[in-house]
Motif scaffolding. Structure first.
Motif, PDB file in Angstrom:
ATOM      1  N   PHE A 167       5.778  45.692  67.503  1.00  0.00           N
ATOM      2  CA  PHE A 167       4.439  46.410  67.919  1.00  0.00           C
ATOM      3  C   PHE A 167       4.323  47.822  67.250  1.00  0.00           C
ATOM      4  O   PHE A 167       5.044  48.544  67.910  1.00  0.00           O
ATOM      5  N   ASN A 168       3.530  48.246  66.744  1.00  0.00           N
ATOM      6  CA  ASN A 168       3.500  49.627  66.027  1.00  0.00           C
ATOM      7  C   ASN A 168       1.834  50.316  66.274  1.00  0.00           C
ATOM      8  O   ASN A 168       1.164  49.642  66.142  1.00  0.00           O
ATOM      9  N   LEU A 169       2.058  51.347  66.866  1.00  0.00           N
ATOM     10  CA  LEU A 169       0.659  52.125  66.950  1.00  0.00           C
ATOM     11  C   LEU A 169       0.501  52.951  65.764  1.00  0.00           C
ATOM     12  O   LEU A 169       1.701  53.874  65.438  1.00  0.00           O
ATOM     13  N   ILE A 170      -0.604  52.868  65.265  1.00  0.00           N
ATOM     14  CA  ILE A 170      -1.165  53.548  63.873  1.00  0.00           C
ATOM     15  C   ILE A 170      -2.065  54.739  64.488  1.00  0.00           C
ATOM     16  O   ILE A 170      -3.144  54.114  64.476  1.00  0.00           O
ATOM     17  N   VAL A 171      -1.734  56.111  64.169  1.00  0.00           N
ATOM     18  CA  VAL A 171      -2.952  57.184  64.255  1.00  0.00           C
ATOM     19  C   VAL A 171      -3.291  57.566  62.833  1.00  0.00           C
ATOM     20  O   VAL A 171      -2.887  58.736  62.639  1.00  0.00           O
ATOM     21  N   PRO A 172      -4.481  57.153  62.195  1.00  0.00           N
ATOM     22  CA  PRO A 172      -4.593  57.602  61.003  1.00  0.00           C
ATOM     23  C   PRO A 172      -5.508  58.892  61.099  1.00  0.00           C
ATOM     24  O   PRO A 172      -6.500  59.040  61.739  1.00  0.00           O
TER      25      PRO A 172
ATOM     26  N   VAL B 275      -3.287  63.989  69.384  1.00  0.00           N
ATOM     27  CA  VAL B 275      -2.204  63.422  70.309  1.00  0.00           C
ATOM     28  C   VAL B 275      -2.735  63.139  71.661  1.00  0.00           C
ATOM     29  O   VAL B 275      -2.244  62.124  72.300  1.00  0.00           O
ATOM     30  N   ARG B 276      -3.733  63.623  72.159  1.00  0.00           N
ATOM     31  CA  ARG B 276      -4.321  63.414  73.454  1.00  0.00           C
ATOM     32  C   ARG B 276      -4.873  61.956  73.318  1.00  0.00           C
ATOM     33  O   ARG B 276      -5.019  61.298  74.298  1.00  0.00           O
ATOM     34  N   SER B 277      -5.366  61.552  72.117  1.00  0.00           N
ATOM     35  CA  SER B 277      -5.968  60.470  71.937  1.00  0.00           C
ATOM     36  C   SER B 277      -5.074  59.034  72.201  1.00  0.00           C
ATOM     37  O   SER B 277      -5.743  58.115  72.686  1.00  0.00           O
ATOM     38  N   ILE B 278      -3.696  59.429  72.338  1.00  0.00           N
ATOM     39  CA  ILE B 278      -2.964  58.098  72.612  1.00  0.00           C
ATOM     40  C   ILE B 278      -2.289  58.227  73.910  1.00  0.00           C
ATOM     41  O   ILE B 278      -1.827  57.257  74.366  1.00  0.00           O
TER      42      ILE B 278
ATOM     43  N   ILE C  99       5.602  54.727  66.439  1.00  0.00           N
ATOM     44  CA  ILE C  99       4.353  55.145  66.366  1.00  0.00           C
ATOM     45  C   ILE C  99       4.252  56.128  65.336  1.00  0.00           C
ATOM     46  O   ILE C  99       5.045  57.061  65.013  1.00  0.00           O
ATOM     47  N   TYR C 100       3.024  56.082  64.496  1.00  0.00           N
ATOM     48  CA  TYR C 100       3.031  56.546  63.142  1.00  0.00           C
ATOM     49  C   TYR C 100       1.745  57.622  63.403  1.00  0.00           C
ATOM     50  O   TYR C 100       0.622  56.888  63.498  1.00  0.00           O
ATOM     51  N   PHE C 101       1.655  58.970  62.963  1.00  0.00           N
ATOM     52  CA  PHE C 101       0.609  59.682  62.775  1.00  0.00           C
ATOM     53  C   PHE C 101       0.668  59.850  61.209  1.00  0.00           C
ATOM     54  O   PHE C 101       1.654  60.387  60.613  1.00  0.00           O
ATOM     55  N   THR C 102      -0.503  59.478  60.826  1.00  0.00           N
ATOM     56  CA  THR C 102      -0.577  59.617  59.321  1.00  0.00           C
ATOM     57  C   THR C 102      -1.531  60.690  58.730  1.00  0.00           C
ATOM     58  O   THR C 102      -2.724  60.862  59.306  1.00  0.00           O
ATOM     59  N   ILE C 103      -1.126  61.837  57.781  1.00  0.00           N
ATOM     60  CA  ILE C 103      -1.721  62.955  57.689  1.00  0.00           C
ATOM     61  C   ILE C 103      -1.818  63.148  56.346  1.00  0.00           C
ATOM     62  O   ILE C 103      -0.866  62.640  55.470  1.00  0.00           O
TER      63      ILE C 103
ATOM     64  N   ASP D 288      -9.835  60.799  67.182  1.00  0.00           N
ATOM     65  CA  ASP D 288     -11.009  61.424  67.990  1.00  0.00           C
ATOM     66  C   ASP D 288     -11.619  60.905  69.060  1.00  0.00           C
ATOM     67  O   ASP D 288     -12.699  61.311  69.387  1.00  0.00           O
ATOM     68  N   SER D 289     -10.823  59.905  69.772  1.00  0.00           N
ATOM     69  CA  SER D 289     -11.253  59.518  70.866  1.00  0.00           C
ATOM     70  C   SER D 289     -10.251  59.117  71.886  1.00  0.00           C
ATOM     71  O   SER D 289      -9.239  58.980  71.337  1.00  0.00           O
ATOM     72  N   TYR D 290     -10.410  59.323  73.264  1.00  0.00           N
ATOM     73  CA  TYR D 290      -9.497  58.982  74.586  1.00  0.00           C
ATOM     74  C   TYR D 290     -10.098  57.886  75.118  1.00  0.00           C
ATOM     75  O   TYR D 290     -11.312  57.820  75.439  1.00  0.00           O
ATOM     76  N   PHE D 291      -9.041  57.053  75.650  1.00  0.00           N
ATOM     77  CA  PHE D 291      -9.291  56.015  76.642  1.00  0.00           C
ATOM     78  C   PHE D 291      -8.015  55.586  77.389  1.00  0.00           C
ATOM     79  O   PHE D 291      -6.946  55.763  76.600  1.00  0.00           O
ATOM     80  N   LYS D 292      -8.467  55.028  78.518  1.00  0.00           N
ATOM     81  CA  LYS D 292      -7.156  54.233  79.127  1.00  0.00           C
ATOM     82  C   LYS D 292      -7.235  52.664  79.082  1.00  0.00           C
ATOM     83  O   LYS D 292      -8.458  51.983  79.234  1.00  0.00           O
ATOM     84  N   ALA D 293      -6.164  52.051  78.621  1.00  0.00           N
ATOM     85  CA  ALA D 293      -6.242  50.703  78.576  1.00  0.00           C
ATOM     86  C   ALA D 293      -4.821  49.978  78.362  1.00  0.00           C
ATOM     87  O   ALA D 293      -4.036  50.761  78.138  1.00  0.00           O
TER      88      ALA D 293
END
Length: 226
Positions: A7-12, A39-42, A53-57, A118-123
């Protein structure tokens, strides 16, 4: 749901605009606690469920603003040791293309959860097809023109997802889960010649092919663009 799969988290975070030649993209700016927005977004998620966890820049942003070094400092400060920064040499046309290039570069398999920077939430997130949703009426400030909207039936299955047309009171909060990365890649290949492809287009096409997606209800939603 297969809990044994990768299970992988990707943040483009590779959007490219002319204004970014003069100033740092807003997703890399710090909040009042010194945490970058992307970073806050996750941080509202249980990161323990993800294997990677991957951050793509973009390389141009790494070179101009030292984004990769700044991100590394953030991850070290927060104790996040399974994060990898993926650097793309060239800009992509869409967020979906950024994700595809991340998957190919890192040979990602299993399930993926894509999180908008560019968004934050809890889930609570599980490796199964789903879209994070939040009710429009729960927001004090919102620009409904820039959201995708999600229709859900009585069995809690998503029946429609569409850009910038209000088909229900639920909008996408910026999280998209695909239980099999091969399904994501396959549907992208089918639609990539159509032009500006959103993730909502890929999900809608998968719905038409018979795949089931469920709404993932989130709390404490924050839109960094408001």
């Amino acid at each position: 749901m297969n809990s044994s799969k990768n299970f992988n988290l990707i943040v483009p975070a590779a959007a490219d605009k002319a204004v970014y030649e003069e100033r740092m993209p807003s997703v890399f700016m710090m909040d009042t606690e010194g945490t970058m927005r992307c970073v806050r977004s996750i941080l509202g998620l249980n990161l323990d469920v993800f294997d990677n966890i991957y951050f793509t820049i973009l390389r141009k942003h790494a070179e101009r603003y030292d984004i990769d070094a700044l991100l590394s400092l953030q991850f070290r400060r927060l104790g996040l040791d399974k994060v990898k920064i993926v650097i793309l040499d060239e800009p992509t046309a869409t967020q979906a293309e950024t994700i595809v290039r991340t998957i190919k570069t890192e040979n990602i398999d299993g399930a993926i959860f894509i999180k908008d920077a560019d968004s934050y939430f809890k889930a609570e997130i599980y490796p199964e097809n789903g879209v994070s949703v939040y009710p429009l009426e729960a927001l004090e400030l919102v620009d409904p023109r820039h959201k995708s909207y999600v229709a859900v039936d009585d069995m809690q299955h998503i029946t429609n997802i569409i850009e910038k047309r209000i088909v229900s009171n639920l909008f996408s909060a910026g999280g998209y889960c695909f239980e099999n990365v091969d399904d994501f890649m396959s549907i992208y290949d089918k639609l990539s010649d159509l032009g500006n492809i959103y993730l909502s287009h890929l999900i809608y096409a998968l719905l038409l092919d018979g795949h089931l997606f469920r709404p993932v209800k989130v709390t404490d939603y924050q839109d960094c663009n408001i």
